[in-house]
Each structure stands twice: as C-alpha cells, then as structure tokens.
Design an enzyme around this catalytic site. Structure first.
Site, PDB file in Angstrom:
ATOM      1  N   SER A   1       5.950  10.463  -4.729  1.00 25.42           N
ATOM      2  CA  SER A   1       5.493  10.572  -3.489  1.00 25.42           C
ATOM      3  C   SER A   1       6.401   9.369  -2.524  1.00 25.42           C
ATOM      4  O   SER A   1       6.487   9.463  -1.499  1.00 25.42           O
ATOM      5  CB  SER A   1       4.087  10.544  -3.184  1.00 25.42           C
ATOM      6  OG  SER A   1       3.433   9.505  -4.092  1.00 25.42           O
TER       7      SER A   1
ATOM      8  N   ASP B   1      -4.940   2.633   1.044  1.00 29.12           N
ATOM      9  CA  ASP B   1      -3.658   2.962   0.415  1.00 29.12           C
ATOM     10  C   ASP B   1      -2.737   2.139   0.419  1.00 29.12           C
ATOM     11  O   ASP B   1      -2.005   1.846   1.368  1.00 29.12           O
ATOM     12  CB  ASP B   1      -3.301   4.438   0.793  1.00 29.12           C
ATOM     13  CG  ASP B   1      -1.877   4.877  -0.177  1.00 29.12           C
ATOM     14  OD1 ASP B   1      -1.285   4.025  -0.725  1.00 29.12           O
ATOM     15  OD2 ASP B   1      -1.479   5.842   0.190  1.00 29.12           O
TER      16      ASP B   1
ATOM     17  N   HIS C   1       1.612   3.822  -0.447  1.00 31.88           N
ATOM     18  CA  HIS C   1       2.639   4.410   0.505  1.00 31.88           C
ATOM     19  C   HIS C   1       3.004   3.528   1.815  1.00 31.88           C
ATOM     20  O   HIS C   1       1.941   2.646   1.996  1.00 31.88           O
ATOM     21  CB  HIS C   1       2.269   5.653   0.869  1.00 31.88           C
ATOM     22  CG  HIS C   1       2.055   6.663  -0.502  1.00 31.88           C
ATOM     23  ND1 HIS C   1       0.786   6.680  -1.228  1.00 31.88           N
ATOM     24  CD2 HIS C   1       3.008   7.223  -0.983  1.00 31.88           C
ATOM     25  CE1 HIS C   1       1.093   7.553  -2.242  1.00 31.88           C
ATOM     26  NE2 HIS C   1       2.419   8.021  -2.128  1.00 31.88           N
TER      27      HIS C   1
END
Ligand SMILES: *[C@@H]1O[C@H](CO)[C@@H](O)[C@H](O)[C@H]1NC(C)=O
Ligand SMILES: *[C@@H]1O[C@H](CO)[C@@H](O)[C@H](O)[C@H]1NC(C)=O
Ligand SMILES: *[C@@H]1O[C@H](CO)[C@@H](O)[C@H](O)[C@H]1NC(C)=O
Length: 535
Positions: A258, A505, A508
């Site tokens: 990702s 998070d 990312h």
C-alpha cells in the site's frame, strides 16, 4: 514472543476500539512493560523489543484496514459523490456494512474525472466510466495488447518481434542532466511555498479519501510545502508535459504494497495535469488499478503484490494476516502481469513487519500447511533473490527500466525524535530539520541493505535502480495521514480523530506530500537517461 503473539491476535481479532487503544498507546503495551520493569530501569534493548512489538501490532491493524481495499472489485453504489458549488467533489461517507463497501467508495472516487459534473448526472457519468473501463480493460493476459502478446510468444517469435520493433525506434537523448553519481537521498528539506505543493489536493480528483488530509479535517498545510534539496546537485521541477510525453505509448507500473499504492496515487496526480479533461480515467482490474491517459496511449498502473512473490494472501477475499504464508520461490502468477511494462517500480516492506518470523512454504511443498518459520531477514533475502532472478531472465533491459523503492519509515514513537508529549505522529506539523543523531523509527536497516545489495548484484543482465526514500522520509514525521484518513473505508469521525492514540495512521502519507518527492526522484532518474521512442 508467545505473549506478544497473543496480544497481537487479540488486537486484530477484537477490532474494538478499546483493544486497539491499549495496543496503540505509545510505549503503552502497558501490562507487558509493567511486568518487565520489575527489574528496575528498562534496558535499551528491552525498550527496543517493545518498540518492535508495538510496531508489529500497529502494522497488523493498519494492514488489515488498508490492504483489503484494492482487492475487491465491485460496482459503485449509487450517489457516492456529490459536487459542491465550489466544484470540488466530496465523498459522502455513508454507513457501511463491510469492508467491500469501502471499495465501492474508492472505486467511485477513482473513476471520477476532472470534468465538472452536476449532482444530478454524477451517478450516470460514473457508471459509464466504469463500463467503459471494463471494456477497455485488459482482463489478465487474455486480451493483451499487441505489444504484450508479442512479448509472450515463444522465444523465436519474440526475437523477431523485437527486431521489428527496434527498427522503428530511435534513442532520444536525455532531457535532464542530473548525473547518476549524485546521491539524491542525502540532503535537506527546505521550506518552499512558491513551488510547492506540486498540485492542489482538491484539483486531483483521483486521490482517494485515504490521503486527502485537508479534506478530512487537517488544519495545517505546511507539510505540503517542502522541497527536497540533495547535497550534491539540484532536483528539477516536475514537468508533467515532458513526462507524459516520455510515457507516450508506454506503461508504467508500481508493484508492491500500500505504500507503493500511495506513491502511485501521487504519480497519477502529477501526470494527470498534462492530460486533457475527459481523456483520462482509472479502472480496476483484479489486482491492478490502471490510470489511463488515452490521449497519450499511456498508463500508470498499480499492481497489488505485497510480498512480490506468491502467498496464501493473494486472494482478494480469502486471506488472513496472521496466518499468511509465502512461497518464496514462486513469482510467476504475479509476474505474468509485469511483462511488457516499460517502467517497473517495485517495493515490499510493511507486510514483513507484522511478525518477526515469516512462514515460508517448503520447497516442493504440496500445500500451505507444509511450511517453516524463517527469520524475517532470511526470508526477505530469499524473496528478493527470486524477484531479481525473474527480472534478470524476463526483462528486456533495452526496453524496460526497473526500480526498487526502499522502505518508507513510520513515525509512531515521538520519544524517538524528542517529543515526549507527542501522540504517535498526530501532533507533528514540522519535519525534523536540525537532527544530526541517528533516527531509530522502527526501520529494519538489515532489510534496507539486503534490498540494496540484491538490487545491485542479483540481476547482472538488467540494471535495477535502488531508490533510497528512507533517509529523506525519516525526517518527515509531519507528513503522515494520521487521523485525517479512513479506516474500514470510512473517513474518521470527530470522536475517532480526537483519539490519535488509537486511530492515527503513521505509515501512509498525505497527498500532496512526501511521495511526490519520491516520484520526483524517479522522474529525475528517468529523464536524465536516454529513452527509446517510437519513431
Ligand atoms: C510563504 O511563506 C512566507 C513565510 O511564512 C509568507 O510570508 C508568505 O506570505 C508565503 N507565501 C505564500 C504564497 O503563501
Ligand atoms: C499503445 O501503447 C501500447 C504499449 O503500451 C502499444 O503496444 C500500442 O501499439 C500503442 N497503440 C497505439 C495506437 O499507439
Ligand atoms: C550481495 O548480493 C549478492 C548477490 O545476491 C550475494 O552474492 C552477496 O553475498 C551479497 N553481499 C552481501 C554483503 O550481502
């Protein structure tokens, strides 16, 4: 470690905010730390181990919530996007039943193009785009383009094809003159609010809600305004027009996890500016997401293969994070999709950080049950050797450029950069500008060095450019999506945003942001080399 495994499982399986809260509390694997502290001061290595455990727990949670999404292909539900009077598209995050509905939203947003749409026509337009995408789509190998077919023919035919093709092509001189010897990874971040960001968040409608931090409620936008200044040379400005010309008639593909998808989204935003409205769209094709700039007959693609090699987690629907097993020797099922691509950009990292050992299928094993627990670094080396072997045997270096992106660091432990009051990366608004000490942010540098060495030496026939993004990104604790992102496909609400210990998070990155600079490095390398052009 047994204790840890139990904890991790419960944090994954529980899926409750409370269970996760304990796991996310910085250095607050509370019970475990308490029991170890009996001996007095916490030795550094114990702290390291717990940091590591902490990292693993967090990875597990984030992987779970973020990696399932690109895998499920479903038609978009009606009316997910509305257009505001200002023209910006907003995602309506309605209630969701399950994770697959998350991808409804994602798909819908991705299919949304630059063109202004009225609320009334939004749904229709999108559905048309999806159908169109399906028609144009290359469903696996079967409907490959002529170029792809050519390269898949048996060897004799392939040779003939190559000769024919090369007769039609000429070598173009490089556009930029940044020398290969200049190490773009060493340098500093410089505030530059005149040239940055390279695009505006609201102008790139291909961005998913995972990364549109401002739209998701982030207040400070300084993170968008940093230029990377290498020590020994200058980086150019990104010229979308020049780059899409370079991609004309070509395919660029990001392959990996990702984080590579994060970079793919950035690349799409960087190049889409140069493509006329209505002549670009995104389609979902199994494990592949494809941005089509059909005006240029060019694609920028993302292919989901978090380990690069085959694993029991490759199936979009049936896989388990905890019980994932890799087949370190087998890569063909994925690699079939990489043939005929002109620019291949690989990565693999975060899925490795979930456990200290990796389950690896025994050579010649008949089922996933026949596997061994292998120390992470050894398994990683084996997998990358398999990958490099494939590259060496299957890539035509005269046509295809190969890159390997190094590990993207995470920022979950503010103590490491001297902010004891921080909560993961949630309160960070500035890069580390004056930091001369070593940073230990949970990076496994052994994996970094292994990847660099294998990229350089294990495919002698094909040059693989190892791109160090780790060093520059370590200083960008301010650049992560934090609480301004989605979880289970849904933008975090006020209560969740108020609880960064649970929800931030710090893996990312917001876009526009740090991955734009990674792409600028790619751009610099690509444009500083001669290129094959169809005459
Ligand atoms: C850029 O930043 C400087 C210093 O913070 C500020 O004075 C200036 O107004 C900013 N310019 C723009 C275009 O935002
Ligand atoms: C479009 O690009 C593909 C390679 O991606 C190439 O094989 C094909 O010939 C191109 N088509 C046209 C019409 O240029
Ligand atoms: C680097 O990689 C090559 C090829 O895979 C291997 O033979 C060599 O032992 C590696 N060197 C180190 C220091 O790991």
């Amino acid at each position: 470690m047994h204790q840890f495994a139990g904890r991790r499982k419960s944090s994954l399986a529980g899926a409750g905010a409370n269970g996760a809260a304990a796991a996310y509390d910085p250095f607050g694997a509370k019970h475990a730390v308490t029991s170890l502290r009996k001996g007095g001061r916490l030795p550094v290595y114990v702290a390291g181990v717990f940091f590591c455990i902490f990292v693993l727990i967090m990875y597990g949670e984030d992987i779970r919530s973020l990696t399932l999404e690109p895998l499920t292909r479903v038609p978009p539900p009606p009316k997910l996007t509305v257009t505001s009077p200002g023209g910006g598209a907003h995602v309506v995050a309605g209630p969701r039943r399950d994770t697959s509905s998350a991808s409804h939203q994602r798909a819908a947003v991705l299919h949304h193009d630059d063109e202004k749409q009225t609320p009334a026509t939004t749904t229709t337009v999108k559905e048309t785009t999806v159908r169109q995408a399906e028609e144009v789509a290359v469903p696996k190998v079967a409907a490959a383009t002529p170029a792809e077919k050519e390269i898949k023919k048996p060897k004799k035919a392939k040779k003939k094809g190559r000769r024919q093709r090369s007769a039609k092509k000429t070598v173009m001189p490089p556009v930029l003159g940044v020398p290969e010897t200049c190490d773009l990874s060493k340098g500093k971040w410089v505030f530059d609010n005149t040239s940055y960001p390279l695009y505006k968040e609201e102008e790139c409608t291909f961005l998913t809600s995972q990364v549109t931090c401002m739209k998701n409620g982030r207040r400070d936008d300084t993170y968008q305004k940093w230029r990377w200044q290498p020590k020994g040379c200058d980086m150019p400005r990104f010229d979308a027009k020049l780059f899409i010309e370079r991609l004309r008639g070509k395919r660029m593909m990001f392959v990996g996890d990702s984080l590579n998808r994060n970079q793919w989204e950035s690349m799409v935003c960087l190049v889409q500016k140069a493509v006329s409205p209505g002549k670009k769209y995104v389609s979902w094709e199994g494990q592949r997401i494809v941005f089509h700039a059909w005006e240029y007959n060019a694609t920028v693609e993302f292919y989901w293969a978090p380990f690069l090699v085959e694993s029991n987690s490759d199936d979009p629907k049936i896989h388990s994070i905890q019980h994932r097993i890799i087949n370190a020797d087998k890569i063909a099922a994925h690699a079939e999709h990489w043939r005929g691509v002109d620019y291949l950009i690989f990565n693999t990292y975060i899925w490795w950080m979930n456990t200290l050992d990796m389950k690896v299928m025994r050579p010649g094993g008949g089922s996933w049950e026949e596997h061994d627990e292998v120390v992470r670094i050894e398994a990683y080396k084996k997998v990358l050797t398999t990958w490099a072997g494939w590259v060496n045997e299957n890539v035509d270096p005269a046509r295809t450029s190969v890159f390997f992106m190094s590990m993207s660091p995470l920022h979950i432990s503010p103590q490491v950069w001297g902010n004891p009051d921080g909560i993961r990366c949630a309160k960070e608004t500035m890069p580390l500008l004056e930091w001369h000490g070593p940073l230990w942010l949970g990076m496994d540098w052994d994996m970094f060095h292994a990847a660099r060495n294998i990229s350089r030496h294990a495919a002698p026939r094909v040059p693989i450019t190892f791109v160090d993004i780790t060093t520059m990104s370590e200083r960008r604790k301010d650049g992560h999506t934090s609480v301004h992102t989605i979880r289970q496909g849904k933008v975090l609400g006020p209560e969740e945003q108020a609880d960064p210990g649970t929800y931030a998070d710090c893996i990312h990155w917001c876009l526009p942001g740090v991955p734009d600079i990674w792409n600028l490095v790619l751009y610099t390398r690509i444009m500083s080399r001669p290129a094959l052009q169809v005459a």
